[in-house]
Design a protein around this motif. Structure first.
Motif, mmCIF file in Angstrom:
data_model
loop_
_atom_site.group_PDB
_atom_site.id
_atom_site.type_symbol
_atom_site.label_atom_id
_atom_site.label_comp_id
_atom_site.label_asym_id
_atom_site.label_seq_id
_atom_site.Cartn_x
_atom_site.Cartn_y
_atom_site.Cartn_z
ATOM 1 N N ALA A 69 0.830 -1.207 0.000
ATOM 2 C CA ALA A 69 0.000 0.000 0.000
ATOM 3 C C ALA A 69 0.862 1.253 0.000
ATOM 4 N N ALA A 70 0.533 2.207 -0.871
ATOM 5 C CA ALA A 70 1.234 3.495 -0.849
ATOM 6 C C ALA A 70 0.793 4.252 0.388
ATOM 7 N N ARG A 71 1.719 4.816 1.114
ATOM 8 C CA ARG A 71 1.351 5.545 2.317
ATOM 9 C C ARG A 71 2.344 6.666 2.562
ATOM 10 N N GLY A 72 1.907 7.687 3.232
ATOM 11 C CA GLY A 72 2.787 8.787 3.620
ATOM 12 C C GLY A 72 2.978 8.787 5.110
ATOM 13 N N ASN A 73 3.807 9.686 5.608
ATOM 14 C CA ASN A 73 4.087 9.744 7.036
ATOM 15 C C ASN A 73 2.852 10.109 7.846
ATOM 16 N N SER A 74 1.866 10.752 7.198
ATOM 17 C CA SER A 74 0.696 11.215 7.940
ATOM 18 C C SER A 74 -0.375 10.140 8.075
ATOM 19 N N MET A 75 -0.208 9.003 7.371
ATOM 20 C CA MET A 75 -1.224 7.953 7.433
ATOM 21 C C MET A 75 -1.203 7.270 8.791
ATOM 22 N N SER A 76 -2.356 7.163 9.424
ATOM 23 C CA SER A 76 -2.430 6.480 10.714
ATOM 24 C C SER A 76 -2.508 4.972 10.496
ATOM 25 N N PHE A 77 -2.282 4.233 11.571
ATOM 26 C CA PHE A 77 -2.359 2.777 11.475
ATOM 27 C C PHE A 77 -3.784 2.331 11.128
ATOM 28 N N GLN A 78 -4.787 3.047 11.665
ATOM 29 C CA GLN A 78 -6.177 2.701 11.354
ATOM 30 C C GLN A 78 -6.451 2.874 9.865
ATOM 31 N N ASN A 79 -5.943 4.006 9.282
ATOM 32 C CA ASN A 79 -6.121 4.221 7.844
ATOM 33 C C ASN A 79 -5.369 3.172 7.030
ATOM 34 N N PHE A 80 -4.162 2.833 7.506
ATOM 35 C CA PHE A 80 -3.372 1.789 6.845
ATOM 36 C C PHE A 80 -4.138 0.470 6.834
ATOM 37 N N LEU A 81 -4.779 0.139 7.967
ATOM 38 C CA LEU A 81 -5.567 -1.085 8.066
ATOM 39 C C LEU A 81 -6.724 -1.066 7.072
ATOM 40 N N SER A 82 -7.431 0.029 7.025
ATOM 41 C CA SER A 82 -8.590 0.102 6.131
ATOM 42 C C SER A 82 -8.175 0.053 4.666
ATOM 43 N N THR A 83 -6.914 0.500 4.373
ATOM 44 C CA THR A 83 -6.424 0.491 2.994
ATOM 45 C C THR A 83 -5.998 -0.902 2.558
ATOM 46 N N THR A 84 -5.377 -1.629 3.473
ATOM 47 C CA THR A 84 -4.785 -2.919 3.107
ATOM 48 C C THR A 84 -5.647 -4.112 3.470
ATOM 49 N N TYR A 85 -6.665 -3.906 4.328
ATOM 50 C CA TYR A 85 -7.502 -5.034 4.744
ATOM 51 C C TYR A 85 -8.964 -4.612 4.639
ATOM 52 N N THR A 86 -9.728 -5.306 3.788
ATOM 53 C CA THR A 86 -11.099 -4.893 3.517
ATOM 54 C C THR A 86 -12.097 -5.418 4.536
ATOM 55 N N GLY A 87 -11.721 -6.414 5.323
ATOM 56 C CA GLY A 87 -12.630 -6.971 6.324
ATOM 57 C C GLY A 87 -12.605 -6.173 7.615
ATOM 58 N N SER A 88 -13.341 -6.674 8.570
ATOM 59 C CA SER A 88 -13.364 -6.032 9.877
ATOM 60 C C SER A 88 -12.107 -6.394 10.656
ATOM 61 N N PRO A 89 -11.427 -5.396 11.290
ATOM 62 C CA PRO A 89 -10.232 -5.708 12.089
ATOM 63 C C PRO A 89 -10.519 -6.701 13.209
ATOM 64 N N SER A 90 -11.768 -6.770 13.642
ATOM 65 C CA SER A 90 -12.107 -7.698 14.729
ATOM 66 C C SER A 90 -11.951 -9.148 14.310
ATOM 67 N N LEU A 91 -11.896 -9.396 12.986
ATOM 68 C CA LEU A 91 -11.726 -10.768 12.508
ATOM 69 C C LEU A 91 -10.261 -11.170 12.398
ATOM 70 N N LEU A 92 -9.369 -10.236 12.671
ATOM 71 C CA LEU A 92 -7.939 -10.547 12.673
ATOM 72 C C LEU A 92 -7.540 -11.082 14.029
ATOM 73 N N THR A 93 -6.665 -12.094 14.047
ATOM 74 C CA THR A 93 -6.135 -12.579 15.313
ATOM 75 C C THR A 93 -5.111 -11.576 15.825
ATOM 76 N N SER A 94 -4.733 -11.744 17.062
ATOM 77 C CA SER A 94 -3.768 -10.816 17.656
ATOM 78 C C SER A 94 -2.438 -10.850 16.918
ATOM 79 N N GLU A 95 -1.995 -12.043 16.475
ATOM 80 C CA GLU A 95 -0.717 -12.153 15.786
ATOM 81 C C GLU A 95 -0.806 -11.532 14.390
ATOM 82 N N GLN A 96 -1.947 -11.702 13.710
ATOM 83 C CA GLN A 96 -2.124 -11.080 12.401
ATOM 84 C C GLN A 96 -2.126 -9.559 12.511
#
Length: 583
Positions: A69-96
């Protein structure tokens, strides 16, 4: 990539400028000094970038794609998650989730700092124990969704195991990842690729896959367990056309989707296979000439050893460097240790003038995988041809070896104290001939020039023709022998286990070799001490070698030539005894 799988990248480059480096010359490439091998080296100085691919396994094992994913220094981790993962973060395991956090910071693998950073998100999504269990079940269901083709039953069992709490969600996802990879590999169009990943395109894996497909005996002696595991999958659906088309495409052949080898493209495909140019994909390529040769050599060896022959039981192999006559000093010479005098002088031993000579020569034959074999997609032709060459090489080897052994050259002669003639020398079940042989064997002495020293030792090999196999087995394996009519007679067998029985088909009269006999037999010493025969082998290799190449211009096909460089000569005169076999 979203699940934390490390991916690789591949680039396709069309060479624009290239330099030919001669063999042995050094050249600097990307800051590294490289010495060209025996075939020289081609260095691409400039090229045109044609494509970039994201692949499961890249050519360079040390390089991985860090972030898609293209990202800049201003991108938050939440935005990064929404860009790279289309599902709900709650479906990710802790290690993922921790791995995604590491990717956000440009790293492949998660560490403790990543796990600590995502801990609040895990805790927030977990809620109470009821919500945590609901989230766990949702993760299991999300992981098991999709088309699993023929693996539905296996996935259902894994899902049930995870729901019961006998497997963690991370463990379930790891198991499902292996199933997904197998499905992915099975979907790769076989017209253009031998297998699903560059690991399966590795020459050793392709060689192993061909050996498995061709039924090579004991493949575990030639390949590691890891290579055989990958090769087993690659061998399913492999064909001769698949192999040739893959190699041709790697060498620059421009194929159409679904194209097969036919009369119309056969010459172009073979030319691309056996005269490869610069490959755009770098070193992640398939060298078909080496793969064919390596595969053929293993089947050649399989055929060579398939023909049973006991020549090693009475011969010593001598490694030679050329085809000149080689001379070896006999072992039974004046080297007996003597007591050291008061002056401390150690006396020199002497080596007799009596020597053994042997010369290597080349024996060869050629076969071909024909145009018909290729168009018919007959993979068996690739494995059957070298196996036949191997059998033929062993048959020739046997005939040459035993012809030399039976030669009338005064090797077995009364003057050499290594032959017993006259009546009472037949190998009978009463043990009369064996008794005479043992007495003569124990009495063998070195030549008078060496002081006529007693050789001593015990026999190691009983060599017989097929006609004497049964009485020989009775003598060596019977637990007892009873003879005589009066008085008490011991029933122990003094010959039991005395020597190793070797039955040689070629010394019997059915072999039609000069000097063969159905009554003559031999009691010999171990070849490591006093060999009856010498086998000269170029660079120590007795087994034949096979090479493959494109057939000449007038013939469409692939040629194979098998050859071995061996020679045969007499060994130690005091190797044992020849028994005349006269009743």
């Amino acid at each position: 990539h979203r699940a934390g799988v490390k991916l690789g990248a591949s680039v396709g480059v069309e060479p624009v400028k290239q330099d030919q480096i001669r063999a042995g010359a050094s050249v600097s490439v990307n800051g590294r000094n490289i010495t060209a091998g025996g075939d020289g080296l081609i260095v691409v100085r400039a090229g045109r970038l044609r494509e970039v691919s994201i692949v499961p396994i890249g050519a360079d094992a040390s390089a991985h794609v860090t972030n898609l994913a293209a990202r800049g220094n201003s991108m938050s981790f939440q935005n990064f998650l929404s860009t790279t993962y289309t599902g709900s973060p709650s479906l990710l395991t802790s290690e993922q989730l921790a791995t995604m956090h590491a990717n956000y910071h440009g790293r492949n693998d998660a560490d403790d700092s990543d796990r600590q950073a995502v801990a609040p998100m895990i805790a927030a999504s977990a809620g109470d124990s009821v919500d945590a269990e609901r989230r766990r079940l949702e993760q299991i269901q999300a992981a098991c969704r999709g088309d699993w083709q023929d693996h539905d039953e296996e996935v259902s069992e894994l899902q049930a195991t995870a729901i019961a709490g006998e497997m963690s969600v991370d463990g379930l996802i790891d198991s499902l990842r292996h199933i997904r990879r197998n499905i992915f590999e099975s979907r790769i169009p076989m017209a253009h690729t031998v297998s699903g990943g560059s690991r399966q395109n590795h020459p050793e894996v392709i060689t192993a896959a061909l050996c498995l497909a061709g039924g090579l005996s004991e493949p575990e002696k030639h390949f590691s367990e890891q290579v055989l595991d990958v090769a087993d999958r690659a061998s399913r659906g492999m064909s001769l056309q698949t192999l040739l088309m893959e190699a041709a495409c790697n060498s620059g052949y421009k194929s159409r989707p679904g194209e097969h080898v036919s009369d119309g493209n056969l010459r172009q495909v073979l030319q691309a296979v056996f005269t490869p140019g610069v490959k755009a994909a770098g070193f992640s390529t398939l060298d078909i000439a080496n793969v064919l040769s390596n595969t053929a050599n293993k089947f050649l060896l399989d055929g060579f050893t398939e023909v049973e022959d006991p020549w090693r039981e009475i011969a010593a192999v001598k490694s030679v460097r050329n085809f000149k006559e080689h001379t070896f000093v006999r072992l039974l010479d004046s080297l007996e240790f003597e007591e050291l005098g008061k002056g401390g002088e150690i006396k020199h031993g002497t080596l007799a003038d009596d020597t053994m000579t042997v010369t290597a020569a080349t024996y060869a034959k050629m076969l071909a995988i024909t145009r018909t074999d290729i168009i018919n997609d007959d993979l068996g032709a690739l494995t059957d041809a070298p196996r036949r060459l191997g059998r033929a090489a062993m048959m020739k080897f046997r005939r040459l070896f035993w012809t030399a052994f039976l030669a009338s050259d005064s090797f077995f002669d009364a003057a050499n104290n290594n032959v017993v003639t006259g009546s009472g020398t037949a190998l009978d079940v009463e043990g009369t001939g064996m008794t005479a042989a043992l007495k003569a064997f124990r009495s063998q002495k070195s030549p008078s020039a060496d002081g006529a020293k007693l050789i001593g030792g015990r026999p190691a090999v009983l060599l017989v023709p097929p006609a004497l196999e049964v009485p020989a087995r009775r003598l060596l394996t019977s637990s007892g022998i009873v003879s005589g009519t009066d008085g008490m007679v011991p029933n122990g067998n003094p010959f039991a286990g005395m020597a190793t029985l070797v039955v040689a088909d070629w010394i019997g009269t059915d072999a039609d070799l000069s000097g063969a006999s159905d009554s003559q037999w031999y009691l010999l010493r171990a070849p490591a001490f006093a060999p009856a025969m010498l086998v000269a082998a170029l660079n120590g290799r007795v087994e034949p070698t096979v090479e493959t190449t494109e057939a000449d211009f007038h013939t469409l096909g692939i040629q194979m030539r098998g050859y071995n460089d061996v020679g045969f000569g007499r060994g130690e005169k005091l190797c044992g005894l020849q028994m005349a076999g006269t009743t």
